[in-house]
Motif scaffolding. Structure first.
Motif, short mmCIF file in Angstrom:
data_model
loop_
_atom_site.label_atom_id
_atom_site.label_comp_id
_atom_site.label_asym_id
_atom_site.label_seq_id
_atom_site.Cartn_x
_atom_site.Cartn_y
_atom_site.Cartn_z
N VAL A 110 0.84 -1.20 0.00
CA VAL A 110 0.00 0.00 0.00
C VAL A 110 0.87 1.25 0.00
N GLU A 111 1.90 1.28 0.82
CA GLU A 111 2.77 2.45 0.90
C GLU A 111 3.54 2.66 -0.40
N ALA A 112 4.00 1.58 -0.99
CA ALA A 112 4.74 1.68 -2.25
C ALA A 112 3.85 2.25 -3.35
N PHE A 113 2.60 1.78 -3.41
CA PHE A 113 1.67 2.28 -4.42
C PHE A 113 1.33 3.75 -4.16
N GLU A 114 1.14 4.09 -2.89
CA GLU A 114 0.81 5.47 -2.54
C GLU A 114 1.95 6.42 -2.94
N ARG A 115 3.17 5.99 -2.66
CA ARG A 115 4.33 6.81 -3.02
C ARG A 115 4.40 6.99 -4.53
N MET A 116 4.21 5.90 -5.28
CA MET A 116 4.25 5.97 -6.74
C MET A 116 3.18 6.90 -7.27
N LEU A 117 1.98 6.83 -6.69
CA LEU A 117 0.87 7.65 -7.15
C LEU A 117 1.17 9.14 -6.94
N ILE A 118 1.68 9.50 -5.76
CA ILE A 118 2.00 10.90 -5.49
C ILE A 118 3.16 11.36 -6.38
N ASP A 119 4.17 10.50 -6.53
CA ASP A 119 5.33 10.83 -7.38
C ASP A 119 4.89 11.08 -8.82
N ASN A 120 4.07 10.18 -9.37
CA ASN A 120 3.60 10.34 -10.75
C ASN A 120 2.77 11.60 -10.92
N THR A 121 1.89 11.87 -9.96
CA THR A 121 1.02 13.04 -10.06
C THR A 121 1.84 14.33 -9.94
N MET A 122 2.81 14.36 -9.06
CA MET A 122 3.69 15.53 -8.94
C MET A 122 4.46 15.77 -10.24
N ARG A 123 4.90 14.69 -10.88
CA ARG A 123 5.64 14.84 -12.14
C ARG A 123 4.72 15.37 -13.24
N HIS A 155 2.08 17.17 -12.96
CA HIS A 155 1.69 18.57 -12.73
C HIS A 155 2.89 19.47 -12.45
N ARG A 156 4.09 18.92 -12.65
CA ARG A 156 5.34 19.69 -12.51
C ARG A 156 5.43 20.44 -11.18
N GLY A 157 5.09 19.74 -10.13
CA GLY A 157 5.26 20.30 -8.80
C GLY A 157 4.16 21.22 -8.33
N SER A 158 3.06 21.32 -9.06
CA SER A 158 1.95 22.18 -8.64
C SER A 158 1.17 21.50 -7.51
N ILE A 159 1.38 21.98 -6.28
CA ILE A 159 0.75 21.38 -5.11
C ILE A 159 -0.78 21.45 -5.23
N ALA A 160 -1.30 22.59 -5.70
CA ALA A 160 -2.75 22.76 -5.81
C ALA A 160 -3.35 21.72 -6.76
N GLU A 191 -5.93 18.62 -5.79
CA GLU A 191 -7.22 18.48 -6.44
C GLU A 191 -7.40 17.09 -7.03
N GLU A 192 -6.36 16.59 -7.75
CA GLU A 192 -6.49 15.29 -8.42
C GLU A 192 -6.59 14.15 -7.42
N LEU A 193 -5.82 14.22 -6.34
CA LEU A 193 -5.80 13.12 -5.37
C LEU A 193 -6.79 13.31 -4.22
N CYS A 194 -7.50 14.47 -4.25
CA CYS A 194 -8.49 14.75 -3.20
C CYS A 194 -7.87 14.70 -1.81
N LEU A 195 -6.72 15.36 -1.67
CA LEU A 195 -6.00 15.38 -0.41
C LEU A 195 -5.92 16.81 0.12
N ASP A 255 12.12 18.92 -6.75
CA ASP A 255 12.55 17.94 -7.75
C ASP A 255 11.62 17.88 -8.97
N TYR A 256 10.41 18.47 -8.83
CA TYR A 256 9.44 18.37 -9.92
C TYR A 256 9.26 19.68 -10.68
#
Length: 444
Positions: A396-409, A411-416, A420-424, A442-443
């Motif tokens: 679960v943790e590995a998948f969660e990390r991958m999901l956040i990493d992919n989404t950050m890449r 959106h090029r580091g756009s926290i907002a 929004e995409e991950l509903c966090l 890094d993004y």
């Protein structure tokens, strides 16, 4: 997609500049025009990401003077010269100075496009080779290529930095496809020999006589390459597949090592590939040579022991291939992430890279799953599982990390955008990024 190759067009005639520029722009090139050689020289340098098309007869600095200036700055820069009708001696002289080719007025636009394509391909290869050479001599860049933050990879990086500063010979072992040659490059690049010669010889790629000559000589009058022992003097000699050396060559190599004394004039890094065959390097080498080479030793970990690094590696390589093929990278589901983590990976990182490329091509065609590709690789395994079970929490943790990493890449580091995409909420995202060692910088 790869960036369009630039073409600098230099001609004092405005109509000619514009017509060449328009034609080549239609062919997909990024053109820029200059009315004089003097203006062009303000922009063109050794790392210019493109080629040059220049008229020969221009006021002020003419094309031949311009060509000589360019060749003095970067002799590998392709320059296509435009000559007047029947001016063969001028074209011959331009080729002698270093022109890539020439076009004779009036020229066929299709011929110009063909020459431009040929020159652009040559330039791209030159620039790629320069980048590769820089990376292979830059310790920080090479360490970045050792992707992963798992405990075994962190230890590997520490070992490389420690042994890189030492001066003894090194034995690198590990399974096929784990990246042992990359580790050898990194050892050289982070140590005191970084600016010296790095010579690599595959002991399994040559027959006995050819390997003897490549390693030790003798030199013949027609030879243009020094024996590897001489060529690497003062630097690093890497011997891939050291286990393939015959007893005779092992004895000769040992003699060379003993003659060098301490510290060694040439550092030898031996790479062994025997772990997966239930036979160690110690079994394959004479004991005195083995202990001389294995005084310092690095074992590169297999991919199946690297935990969430597997997902990081897969997504990075999938992104690279999607960029190369001009399509979106495949999205990895939670089930597929678990299957990637559970796969035995007998071919290690090399197998994962091949799988990532096939996944991108499959996704581009609009069908198939990562699971099906894994099953094709391991048909005998139903389901695909490692021999070592892992707690659900790790998956679960590995998948969660991958999901956040992919989404950050993406959106090029756009926290907002990531929130929004991950509903966090922001606090939760910040806490998870800190937990998984993800840095927004890094993004960007």
């Amino acid at each position: 997609m790869a960036q369009a190759m630039k073409i600098a067009i230099v001609d004092d005639e405005k109509d000619m500049r514009q017509s060449i520029s328009q034609w080549l722009a239609l062919s997909g090139y990024d053109t820029e025009t200059f009315a004089s050689a003097e203006d062009a020289l303000k922009v063109l340098g050794p790392e210019y990401p493109g080629i040059v098309i220049s008229d020969i007869k221009m006021p002020g600095m003419d094309g031949m003077q311009f060509l000589k200036k360019l060749m003095g700055s970067d002799s590998a820069l392709p320059v296509i010269m435009i000559t007047g009708h029947g001016d063969v001696p001028m074209a011959v002289e331009a080729m002698r100075v270093g022109a890539f080719d020439f076009l004779e007025k009036p020229f066929n636009p299709d011929r110009m496009s063909q020459l431009a394509k040929k020159a652009a391909n040559a330039r791209r290869l030159t620039l790629d080779n320069r980048i590769l050479r820089k990376e292979l001599s830059d310790g920080s860049q090479l360490m970045k290529k050792l992707i992963g933050s798992s405990p075994v990879m962190s230890r590997l990086k520490e070992d490389i930095l420690d042994l890189g500063q030492a001066d003894g010979h090194v034995l690198i072992d590990g399974e096929t496809g784990t990246g042992k040659t990359l580790v050898a490059h990194a050892l050289h690049a982070v140590g005191s020999r970084a600016g010296k010669k790095f010579v690599l010889v595959s002991c399994s790629a040559l027959e006995e006589d050819a390997l003897t000559k490549r390693l030790f000589g003798p030199m013949l009058p027609e030879d243009t390459q020094l024996p590897a022992i001489e060529e690497a003097r003062g630097g690093t000699l890497v011997l891939e597949d050291i286990e393939a050396l015959s007893d005779t060559l092992q004895a000769r190599l040992l003699s060379v090592i003993n003659d060098q004394g301490t510290p060694a004039e040439t550092r030898i890094v031996a790479i062994c590939n025997l772990q997966e065959q239930n036979r160690t390097c110690e079994d394959a080498l004479r004991s005195d040579l083995f202990y001389r080479l294995a005084a310092l030793r690095i074992t590169v970990p297999p991919l199946r022991q690297r935990g969430e690094d597997i997902l990081t590696l897969f997504t990075r390589h999938a992104e690279q291939f999607s960029d190369e093929y001009g399509c979106d990278a495949p999205q990895v589901s939670a089930q597929e992430a678990a299957q990637l983590l559970q796969a035995p990976w007998p071919g290690n990182v090399r197998q994962l890279i091949n799988l990532a490329e096939r996944a991108v091509l499959q996704s581009r065609r609009g069908g198939g799953t990562i699971a099906s590709l894994l099953m094709n690789d391991h048909e005998e395994m139903q389901p695909v599982m490692t021999t070592e079970g892992k707690p659900l929490k790790e998956y679960v943790e590995a998948f969660e990390r991958m999901l956040i990493d992919n989404t950050m890449r993406r959106h090029r580091g756009s926290i907002a955008s990531v929130m929004e995409e991950l509903c966090l909420p922001r606090r939760t995202l910040n806490e998870k990024m800190a937990k998984y060692g993800l840095q927004r910088a890094d993004y960007l």
